[in-house]
Write a protein that holds these residues in place. Structure first.
Motif, PDB file in Angstrom:
ATOM      1  N   ARG A  44       1.013  -1.108  -0.239  1.00 18.39           N
ATOM      2  CA  ARG A  44       0.073   0.074  -0.013  1.00 18.39           C
ATOM      3  C   ARG A  44       0.895   1.409   0.019  1.00 18.39           C
ATOM      4  N   THR A  51      -8.844   4.403  -2.812  1.00 19.56           N
ATOM      5  CA  THR A  51      -8.944   3.910  -1.513  1.00 19.56           C
ATOM      6  C   THR A  51      -8.376   2.605  -1.141  1.00 19.56           C
ATOM      7  N   TRP A  52      -8.312   1.413  -2.287  1.00 22.46           N
ATOM      8  CA  TRP A  52      -7.871   0.078  -2.162  1.00 22.46           C
ATOM      9  C   TRP A  52      -6.445   0.214  -2.075  1.00 22.46           C
ATOM     10  N   ALA A  57      -6.285   3.987   4.945  1.00 21.49           N
ATOM     11  CA  ALA A  57      -7.698   3.361   5.114  1.00 21.49           C
ATOM     12  C   ALA A  57      -7.684   2.064   5.856  1.00 21.49           C
ATOM     13  N   ALA A  58      -6.455   1.156   5.430  1.00 24.42           N
ATOM     14  CA  ALA A  58      -6.574  -0.019   5.866  1.00 24.42           C
ATOM     15  C   ALA A  58      -5.828  -0.055   7.438  1.00 24.42           C
ATOM     16  N   GLU A  63     -12.577   0.228   8.406  1.00 23.03           N
ATOM     17  CA  GLU A  63     -12.404  -1.380   8.182  1.00 23.03           C
ATOM     18  C   GLU A  63     -11.146  -1.889   8.539  1.00 23.03           C
ATOM     19  N   SER A 170     -13.663  -7.093  -6.203  1.00 23.37           N
ATOM     20  CA  SER A 170     -12.914  -6.201  -5.757  1.00 23.37           C
ATOM     21  C   SER A 170     -12.046  -6.376  -4.223  1.00 23.37           C
ATOM     22  N   ALA A 172     -12.228  -4.468  -1.790  1.00 16.11           N
ATOM     23  CA  ALA A 172     -12.954  -4.082  -0.737  1.00 16.11           C
ATOM     24  C   ALA A 172     -13.889  -5.339  -0.336  1.00 16.11           C
ATOM     25  N   GLU A 173     -14.567  -5.754  -1.387  1.00 18.40           N
ATOM     26  CA  GLU A 173     -15.579  -6.842  -1.512  1.00 18.40           C
ATOM     27  C   GLU A 173     -14.857  -8.071  -0.732  1.00 18.40           C
ATOM     28  N   LEU A 175     -12.100  -8.390   1.203  1.00 13.38           N
ATOM     29  CA  LEU A 175     -11.596  -8.129   2.650  1.00 13.38           C
ATOM     30  C   LEU A 175     -12.942  -8.060   3.442  1.00 13.38           C
ATOM     31  N   ALA A 176     -14.092  -7.665   2.970  1.00 13.31           N
ATOM     32  CA  ALA A 176     -15.196  -7.404   3.707  1.00 13.31           C
ATOM     33  C   ALA A 176     -15.785  -9.069   3.947  1.00 13.31           C
TER      34      ALA A 176
END
Length: 201
Positions: A44, A51-52, A57-58, A63, A170, A172-173, A175-176
């Motif tokens: 990162r 954002t990814w 953010a991480a 999240e 994605s 985000a999807e 990791l969620a």
């Protein structure tokens, strides 16, 4: 590094950058994060967008991994991830590996410099790239901002002999989904039978 798909461009998040150890600052000055090995490794960067790719953010976002995973400390720096969303963290000078399915944390017994050296020399082993390699051999392409979704999860033993399936989704999807899966299984004993709904993955 080989197979570079993305670099982070200009350092735009100087607040996060100032909180990092000198050796990570040095790396990010040269390239502000990177997606390398055709998606096998994502380091990162200090950016607001995308954002990814944002380390802030991480690390500090809603999240953030320490908010979900019991073994992760707020001070642990989630500098990178592998192709399926397992995380590489810095705790002091030590690189830790977080299994995002089970929440298990392992000390890789290397510092950041030697982590990069090991990745460069043995990327398939250091980054557990077998799922990505199989995905690529079947014609799949993992793009920047995506991770591999794997079914069944690696930590599950299944009754049938169905081969695992992978698809790009994605980051985000993915990791969620992993965070939700971890929350549901973290208090279960080893060997516990569960009913799994694959369309959630």
């Amino acid at each position: 590094m080989k197979g570079i798909l993305f670099t982070g461009g200009e350092l735009t998040d100087l607040v996060t950058f100032a909180q990092l150890p000198v050796y990570l600052q040095t790396f990010l000055r040269e390239q502000n994060g990177v997606v390398a090995y055709f998606g096998g490794l994502h380091i990162r960067g200090c950016v607001a967008e995308p954002t990814w790719h944002s380390l802030d953010a991480a690390w500090h976002g809603e999240e953030a991994f320490w908010r979900t995973y019991d073994e992760v400390m707020e001070s642990d720096i989630p500098f990178g991830q592998d192709c399926v969303g397992n995380q590489f963290l810095l705790r002091g000078d030590a690189v830790l590996w977080l299994d995002t399915e089970t929440g298990e944390l392992a000390d890789l017994e290397v510092d950041f410099k030697h982590f990069l050296f090991g990745v460069e020399k043995f990327p398939l082993d250091a980054l557990s790239m077998e799922p990505l390699r199989a995905f690529q051999q079947s014609g799949g392409v993992l793009r920047p901002g995506q991770l591999l979704s794997v079914y069944p999860p690696f930590c599950m033993a299944t009754n049938d002999q169905q081969p695992s399936s992978t698809k790009a989704i994605s980051a985000a999807e993915r990791l969620a989904w992993l965070a939700n899966f971890y929350r549901q299984i973290k208090d279960l004993p080893d060997g516990q039978s569960i009913r799994f709904t694959p369309d959630q993955n």
